[in-house]
Design an enzyme around this catalytic site. Sequence first.
Site, PDB file in Angstrom:
ATOM      1  N   ARG A  74       1.004  -6.552   9.221  1.00 32.43           N
ATOM      2  CA  ARG A  74      -0.083  -6.427  10.194  1.00 32.43           C
ATOM      3  C   ARG A  74      -0.167  -5.027  10.793  1.00 32.43           C
ATOM      4  O   ARG A  74      -1.255  -4.545  11.108  1.00 32.43           O
ATOM      5  CB  ARG A  74       0.090  -7.495  11.272  1.00 32.43           C
ATOM      6  CG  ARG A  74      -0.184  -8.872  10.696  1.00 32.43           C
ATOM      7  CD  ARG A  74      -0.035  -9.992  11.678  1.00 32.43           C
ATOM      8  NE  ARG A  74      -0.714 -11.184  11.169  1.00 32.43           N
ATOM      9  CZ  ARG A  74      -0.774 -12.336  11.800  1.00 32.43           C
ATOM     10  NH1 ARG A  74      -0.196 -12.470  12.980  1.00 32.43           N
ATOM     11  NH2 ARG A  74      -1.412 -13.359  11.283  1.00 32.43           N
ATOM     12  N   THR A 127      -4.971 -21.818  16.783  1.00 32.51           N
ATOM     13  CA  THR A 127      -5.072 -23.163  17.359  1.00 32.51           C
ATOM     14  C   THR A 127      -5.037 -24.224  16.258  1.00 32.51           C
ATOM     15  O   THR A 127      -4.399 -25.268  16.404  1.00 32.51           O
ATOM     16  CB  THR A 127      -6.410 -23.304  18.136  1.00 32.51           C
ATOM     17  OG1 THR A 127      -6.485 -22.243  19.068  1.00 32.51           O
ATOM     18  CG2 THR A 127      -6.521 -24.624  18.848  1.00 32.51           C
ATOM     19  N   HIS A 178      -1.584 -24.735  15.126  1.00 38.02           N
ATOM     20  CA  HIS A 178      -0.843 -25.559  16.103  1.00 38.02           C
ATOM     21  C   HIS A 178      -1.141 -27.041  15.897  1.00 38.02           C
ATOM     22  O   HIS A 178      -0.244 -27.882  15.953  1.00 38.02           O
ATOM     23  CB  HIS A 178      -1.234 -25.192  17.538  1.00 38.02           C
ATOM     24  CG  HIS A 178      -0.509 -24.004  18.067  1.00 38.02           C
ATOM     25  ND1 HIS A 178       0.779 -24.088  18.541  1.00 38.02           N
ATOM     26  CD2 HIS A 178      -0.870 -22.716  18.200  1.00 38.02           C
ATOM     27  CE1 HIS A 178       1.167 -22.897  18.934  1.00 38.02           C
ATOM     28  NE2 HIS A 178       0.195 -22.035  18.742  1.00 38.02           N
TER      29      HIS A 178
HETATM   30  P1  NAD Z   1      -1.338 -14.400  16.400  1.00 39.23           P
HETATM   31  O1  NAD Z   1      -0.312 -15.418  16.671  1.00 39.23           O
HETATM   32  O2  NAD Z   1      -1.894 -14.255  15.026  1.00 39.23           O
HETATM   33  O3  NAD Z   1      -0.785 -12.961  16.827  1.00 39.23           O
HETATM   34  C1  NAD Z   1       0.279 -12.744  17.680  1.00 39.23           C
HETATM   35  C2  NAD Z   1       1.041 -11.536  17.144  1.00 39.23           C
HETATM   36  O4  NAD Z   1       2.026 -11.166  18.100  1.00 39.23           O
HETATM   37  C3  NAD Z   1       1.738 -11.816  15.813  1.00 39.23           C
HETATM   38  O5  NAD Z   1       1.307 -10.897  14.820  1.00 39.23           O
HETATM   39  C4  NAD Z   1       3.214 -11.648  16.171  1.00 39.23           C
HETATM   40  O6  NAD Z   1       3.970 -11.078  15.108  1.00 39.23           O
HETATM   41  C5  NAD Z   1       3.128 -10.708  17.374  1.00 39.23           C
HETATM   42  N1  NAD Z   1       4.334 -10.672  18.194  1.00 39.23           N
HETATM   43  C6  NAD Z   1       5.280 -11.626  18.369  1.00 39.23           C
HETATM   44  N2  NAD Z   1       6.283 -11.165  19.154  1.00 39.23           N
HETATM   45  C7  NAD Z   1       5.942  -9.891  19.480  1.00 39.23           C
HETATM   46  C8  NAD Z   1       6.582  -8.886  20.267  1.00 39.23           C
HETATM   47  N3  NAD Z   1       7.748  -9.111  20.871  1.00 39.23           N
HETATM   48  N4  NAD Z   1       5.978  -7.700  20.386  1.00 39.23           N
HETATM   49  C9  NAD Z   1       4.773  -7.454  19.765  1.00 39.23           C
HETATM   50  N5  NAD Z   1       4.142  -8.375  19.021  1.00 39.23           N
HETATM   51  C10 NAD Z   1       4.708  -9.573  18.873  1.00 39.23           C
HETATM   52  O7  NAD Z   1      -2.494 -14.658  17.447  1.00 39.23           O
HETATM   53  P2  NAD Z   1      -4.043 -14.208  17.556  1.00 39.23           P
HETATM   54  O8  NAD Z   1      -4.886 -15.227  16.907  1.00 39.23           O
HETATM   55  O9  NAD Z   1      -4.236 -12.782  17.180  1.00 39.23           O
HETATM   56  O10 NAD Z   1      -4.207 -14.383  19.129  1.00 39.23           O
HETATM   57  C11 NAD Z   1      -3.517 -13.547  20.022  1.00 39.23           C
HETATM   58  C12 NAD Z   1      -3.014 -14.307  21.239  1.00 39.23           C
HETATM   59  O11 NAD Z   1      -4.123 -14.722  22.038  1.00 39.23           O
HETATM   60  C13 NAD Z   1      -2.235 -15.582  20.933  1.00 39.23           C
HETATM   61  O12 NAD Z   1      -1.179 -15.700  21.895  1.00 39.23           O
HETATM   62  C14 NAD Z   1      -3.251 -16.682  21.152  1.00 39.23           C
HETATM   63  O13 NAD Z   1      -2.649 -17.908  21.515  1.00 39.23           O
HETATM   64  C15 NAD Z   1      -4.042 -16.113  22.293  1.00 39.23           C
HETATM   65  N6  NAD Z   1      -5.428 -16.581  22.410  1.00 39.23           N
HETATM   66  C16 NAD Z   1      -5.910 -16.790  23.655  1.00 39.23           C
HETATM   67  C17 NAD Z   1      -7.225 -17.153  23.838  1.00 39.23           C
HETATM   68  C18 NAD Z   1      -7.765 -17.324  25.209  1.00 39.23           C
HETATM   69  O14 NAD Z   1      -8.897 -17.749  25.348  1.00 39.23           O
HETATM   70  N7  NAD Z   1      -7.005 -16.967  26.237  1.00 39.23           N
HETATM   71  C19 NAD Z   1      -8.073 -17.317  22.737  1.00 39.23           C
HETATM   72  C20 NAD Z   1      -7.564 -17.064  21.471  1.00 39.23           C
HETATM   73  C21 NAD Z   1      -6.236 -16.694  21.311  1.00 39.23           C
END
Ligand code: NAD
Length: 342
Positions: free
Chosen positions: A200, A40, A43
Amino acid sequence: MKAVVKTKRTKGMEFVEVPTPKMGPGDVIIKVRIASICGTDVHIYDWTRWAQHRFTPPRIIGHEFVGNVLKMGEEVTRVKVGDRVSAESHLTCGYCYQCANGYSEVCRNFKLLGVDHDGTFAEFLVLPEHVLWKNDEKIPDEWATIQEPFGNAVDTVLAEDISAKTVLILGAGPIGLFAAGIARACGASLIIISDPNNYRLAIGKKMGAHIVINPRKQDVTQIALEATKNNGVDVVLEFSGNNQALNQGLKVITPGGRISILGIYERRVNIDLNKEVIFKKIRIYGITGRKVFSTWYKTSRFLSSELVDPSPIITHQFSLKDYEKGMKLMKDGKCGKVILTV
Ligand code: NAD
Ligand code: ZN
């Protein structure tokens, strides 16, 4: 005090001197010791479409931290000076329909720390007492700061029983990696992780994944089906926010299985509801935030007991003034969790 402030409606942030925040009678002033960077924050730094709609500068950013209570308002009763605390980042109202019914993670009036309320990338932080979490003395500062995102992983993994189940984790960002450790600790029998980022995936192995897949080079569905004797996986945990990954997960989930989705999608997703959900009778869980405070208790116990050792995921540490180095690493995907000493 020094703080990282989003000052303008453009890309970037500034490390500047700002007034020390003032507190009300139910508030606490905290001396922040470590803060950690979340997607976040990146972003907001990049001033993405989401940030442009959601964020109003000027504001101190950040919502993950550990620190010590420095001073309390006269109505504060639960904490005392010196207590080592972290906090739930959703500042909930406590009276809406959701809060009243035990779903404060979807409080209708919540304010997000570091977005709607000055955040943790600062020497001092003011918070209402009711969001504070007193840290277990066995948990080191470097782990205490990551409890908030760790809690996201706890709720995603434990939306249902996971013991002896076969699991596919989509996305090995910090939260997907925490989820691998939690699933392993809870006795999942097979953990597969997919992510295009090899750096990762290597951490995923350390966190207990049995199989790691790079979806740019390998066939996720084929590998997951072969590994489960063509049954498909019992559980899919979606952390990628990628529509294609979501579809791969839905395709390999065994009929009668479940998927928990934490990942956030840039656009409206496209799935075959009839084929992949209804006729397979799967259960879909949307996960947001954390249960307050039941998830925090679980998180604290996973870490204090070392059932999960998150150290392979905490890959970089900088001082707060060098926060941009961390932001860059996160954009390049060359890190797990980045923590900042204040
Ligand atoms: P991050 O962006 O670090 O991790 C996302 C990962 O997904 C990255 O390592 C990326 O390489 C991978 N990825 C991209 N395309 C892919 C594919 N086709 N197949 C497999 N992997 C792929 O994010 P994070 O901090 O670990 O958070 C995970 C997710 O959860 C994010 O989307 C974030 O926005 C979301 N999130 C949601 C909440 C909520 O309350 N709902 C809270 C925190 C984070
Ligand atoms: Zn509420």
